[in-house]
Design a protein around this motif. Structure first.
Motif, PDB file in Angstrom:
ATOM      1  N   THR A 135      49.358  44.780  43.970  1.00 36.39           N
ATOM      2  CA  THR A 135      48.016  44.950  43.417  1.00 36.39           C
ATOM      3  C   THR A 135      47.466  43.601  42.973  1.00 36.39           C
ATOM      4  O   THR A 135      48.138  42.842  42.274  1.00 36.39           O
ATOM      5  N   TYR A 136      46.217  43.304  43.375  1.00 39.71           N
ATOM      6  CA  TYR A 136      45.585  42.024  43.094  1.00 39.71           C
ATOM      7  C   TYR A 136      44.152  42.256  42.609  1.00 39.71           C
ATOM      8  O   TYR A 136      43.542  43.286  42.903  1.00 39.71           O
ATOM      9  N   SER A 163      43.839  44.378  52.735  1.00 38.45           N
ATOM     10  CA  SER A 163      43.294  45.073  51.576  1.00 38.45           C
ATOM     11  C   SER A 163      43.189  46.565  51.834  1.00 38.45           C
ATOM     12  O   SER A 163      42.901  46.999  52.953  1.00 38.45           O
ATOM     13  N   THR A 199      40.774  50.003  37.248  1.00 39.53           N
ATOM     14  CA  THR A 199      41.928  50.268  36.386  1.00 39.53           C
ATOM     15  C   THR A 199      41.588  49.806  34.976  1.00 39.53           C
ATOM     16  O   THR A 199      40.591  49.110  34.755  1.00 39.53           O
ATOM     17  N   VAL A 221      40.536  46.137  41.026  1.00 40.62           N
ATOM     18  CA  VAL A 221      41.687  45.640  41.772  1.00 40.62           C
ATOM     19  C   VAL A 221      41.658  46.164  43.208  1.00 40.62           C
ATOM     20  O   VAL A 221      40.877  47.046  43.558  1.00 40.62           O
ATOM     21  N   GLN A 222      42.541  45.610  44.029  1.00 37.54           N
ATOM     22  CA  GLN A 222      42.760  46.055  45.396  1.00 37.54           C
ATOM     23  C   GLN A 222      44.246  45.921  45.698  1.00 37.54           C
ATOM     24  O   GLN A 222      44.948  45.120  45.068  1.00 37.54           O
ATOM     25  N   ASP A 223      44.726  46.678  46.651  1.00 38.72           N
ATOM     26  CA  ASP A 223      46.112  46.544  47.104  1.00 38.72           C
ATOM     27  C   ASP A 223      46.138  45.672  48.345  1.00 38.72           C
ATOM     28  O   ASP A 223      45.235  45.738  49.193  1.00 38.72           O
ATOM     29  N   TRP A 266      53.380  46.061  49.655  1.00 44.33           N
ATOM     30  CA  TRP A 266      52.056  46.153  49.072  1.00 44.33           C
ATOM     31  C   TRP A 266      52.126  45.827  47.583  1.00 44.33           C
ATOM     32  O   TRP A 266      53.027  46.271  46.894  1.00 44.33           O
TER      33      TRP A 266
END
Length: 258
Positions: free
Chosen positions: A43-44, A74, A80, A94-96, A41
């Motif tokens: 972060t994007y 996702s 953040t 953001v999303q993971d 995983w």
């Protein structure tokens, strides 16, 4: 005979290890699911699609685009890097994802919601999300204009700011500046040098600073500003009235050669 027996035993062992019912072919290769095995995983960024007010004056509700189509695309969309500075709010959304880097694993997006909450009332302040500024407009927020930022667009279409936007859209030097010769808010005629400093800011020895100037005829095209109709190096209206008979003759009939 002993060597032949050993060879037959080795061949039998190899055949017994082959996958039943599968004949390998040159086109076989790893699938997206195979490639995803063992991925971690990360972060994007989650792109913000809309911003609206909530029932809490300290909060906004953000509609974001989440990676979709597979388990692992996702999770955990969130805010953040929250900072308040110069009467603005700066935040990243953001999303993971475990599959973002796998080609073809997450081909689409699905809408999701993230709540942004400030320590005090937001009170219509500009909110900069993933480096894009949003400004309040009634009950919603809209992205600020890429040209004029969060400032109001000039109501006067003949304003120098709109002229500069038109010139930046032309195939001319970044140093070129438009010189309006006639403008009534709907139609515009101006001259623009192809390159006002052809020899550079400090003229090079032996360079002849010949500046080529062209006349442009434009029509107001709404939110995107001025649209070029025709160009000319002739005196007067040149070819514009052939292309656009509605172009006012009074704006160009007496113009000298550019």
């Amino acid at each position: 005979m002993r060597r032949l027996a050993i060879a037959l035993l080795c061949l039998a062992a190899l055949l017994s290890c082959a996958t039943p019912g599968h004949v390998p072919t040159p086109g076989d290769g790893p699938t997206a699911a195979d490639s995803a095995e063992g991925t971690r995983w990360g972060t994007y960024q989650a792109d913000v699609m809309a911003v609206r007010l909530s029932d809490d004056p300290r909060s906004l509700v953000l509609t974001v685009a989440l990676l979709a189509d597979a388990d692992g695309c996702s999770r955990n969309p969130r805010i953040t890097y929250f900072v308040e500075e110069n009467n603005r709010i700066f935040a990243n959304v953001v999303q993971d994802s475990r599959l973002s880097g796998v080609v073809g694993a997450c081909p689409t997006n699905t809408p999701g919601e993230v709540r942004l909450t400030a320590p005090g009332p937001i009170a219509g302040r500009v909110v900069v999300l993933n480096q894009e500024p949003w400004k309040r407009d009634g009950a919603e927020y809209h992205r600020c204009d890429p040209t004029f930022g969060c400032d109001p667009m000039p109501a006067d279409h003949c304003d120098p700011a709109w002229i500069s936007v038109a010139v930046r859209g032309m195939d001319v030097s970044r140093h070129s500046v438009g010189s309006p010769e006639g403008c009534d808010g709907t139609w515009l005629v101006m001259t623009v040098p192809f390159d006002p400093v052809p020899c550079g800011a400090e003229a090079r020895p032996g360079c002849e600073p010949t500046v080529n100037v062209r006349r442009y005829f434009l029509r107001w095209a709404g939110q995107r500003g001025w649209a070029t109709i025709a160009g000319s190096t002739e005196a007067g209206c040149g070819p514009v009235r052939t292309v656009e008979p509605a172009f006012p003759r009074k704006l160009c009939a007496d113009l000298p050669k550019p």
